[in-house]
Design an enzyme around this catalytic site. Structure first.
Site, PDB file in Angstrom:
ATOM      1  N   ILE A  17      -6.155   3.567   3.255  1.00 54.80           N
ATOM      2  CA  ILE A  17      -6.386   2.249   2.671  1.00 54.80           C
ATOM      3  C   ILE A  17      -6.308   1.177   3.751  1.00 54.80           C
ATOM      4  CG2 ILE A  17      -3.954   2.094   1.987  1.00 54.80           C
ATOM      5  CD1 ILE A  17      -4.894   0.473  -0.505  1.00 54.80           C
ATOM      6  N   CYS A  18      -7.054   0.099   3.544  1.00 57.92           N
ATOM      7  CA  CYS A  18      -7.026  -1.099   4.384  1.00 57.92           C
ATOM      8  C   CYS A  18      -7.602  -0.799   5.768  1.00 57.92           C
ATOM      9  CB  CYS A  18      -5.611  -1.669   4.436  1.00 57.92           C
ATOM     10  SG  CYS A  18      -5.548  -3.399   4.950  1.00 57.92           S
ATOM     11  N   ALA A  19      -6.818  -0.895   6.806  1.00 55.87           N
ATOM     12  CA  ALA A  19      -7.294  -0.617   8.161  1.00 55.87           C
ATOM     13  C   ALA A  19      -7.187   0.861   8.529  1.00 55.87           C
ATOM     14  CB  ALA A  19      -6.515  -1.451   9.179  1.00 55.87           C
TER      15      ALA A  19
ATOM     16  N   SER B 127      -9.813   2.856   0.364  1.00 52.59           N
ATOM     17  CA  SER B 127      -9.675   1.632  -0.415  1.00 52.59           C
ATOM     18  C   SER B 127      -9.519   0.455   0.533  1.00 52.59           C
ATOM     19  CB  SER B 127      -8.475   1.750  -1.358  1.00 52.59           C
ATOM     20  OG  SER B 127      -8.453   0.706  -2.301  1.00 52.59           O
TER      21      SER B 127
ATOM     22  N   GLU C 187       0.827  -1.213   0.000  1.00 51.92           N
ATOM     23  CA  GLU C 187       0.000   0.000   0.000  1.00 51.92           C
ATOM     24  C   GLU C 187       0.861   1.262   0.000  1.00 51.92           C
ATOM     25  OE1 GLU C 187      -3.394  -2.410   2.507  1.00 51.92           O
ATOM     26  OE2 GLU C 187      -2.306  -0.775   3.504  1.00 51.92           O
TER      27      GLU C 187
END
Length: 180
Positions: free
Chosen positions: A101-103, A146, A16
């Site tokens: 993004i992600c967490a 995202s 990322e």
């Protein structure tokens, strides 16, 4: 020239981080990789990255966008860093772009950035959000989110499109041949 701040903390998600920095630099942005601690930073998969600047040295500078990668314990380290919360709040007040993004949307949530915003995140943490949408990338005003390392390219290309327009996106894509 657009100025972007990508902030990493120990335990950041490597894909990322590197994908965002690489794609935005290909687009012509000045991307600063800022770190919460001194020295090389070890990611969640053991890859060490040398940041451009220590966060303390760049907090007061102006940026067009801030981006937070996920990863663990990187996301928790960002969430527990008062400097990150402060810069997120300032950028929101200034009407700047904020991406995670992600967490990492959890960090935006702690900073109060997500009020009345639809977001996406890694499906494993979707229960933390009332406004979760199961899309790979979600744009709601100036907040871009995202889902995961697997969506990092789409996310990065969306940031290029938002900051520079579709023509620049096509030019960047000529070199990488992603699906747009």
């Amino acid at each position: 020239m657009k100025k972007i701040l990508v902030v990493i903390a120990p335990g950041f998600e490597e894909i990322e981080t590197i994908t965002v920095v690489d794609i935005l630099r290909r687009a012509g942005a000045r991307v600063i990789l800022g770190a919460t601690v001194k020295g090389n930073i070890k990611g969640s998969r053991g890859i060490k990255i040398e940041p451009d600047e220590l966060l303390d040295n760049i907090l007061k500078k102006e940026y067009d966008l801030i981006c937070l990668p996920g990863g663990q314990p990187g996301t928790d380290n960002l969430k527990n860093d008062a400097r990150i919360i402060k810069i997120l709040k300032r950028m929101q007040q200034e009407g700047k772009y904020i991406a995670a993004i992600c967490a990492a949307p959890i960090v935006l949530q702690k900073a109060g950035i997500l009020k009345d915003k639809s977001i996406t995140c890694h499906p494993s943490i979707k229960s933390h959000f009332e406004s979760y949408i199961p899309n790979r990338v979600v744009v709601d005003g100036r907040v871009i989110t995202s889902q995961s390392p697997g969506t990092a390219m789409e996310f990065s290309l969306k940031l290029v499109e938002i900051l520079f327009g579709f023509e620049r996106l096509k030019k960047v894509n000529d070199g990488i041949l992603a699906k747009i």
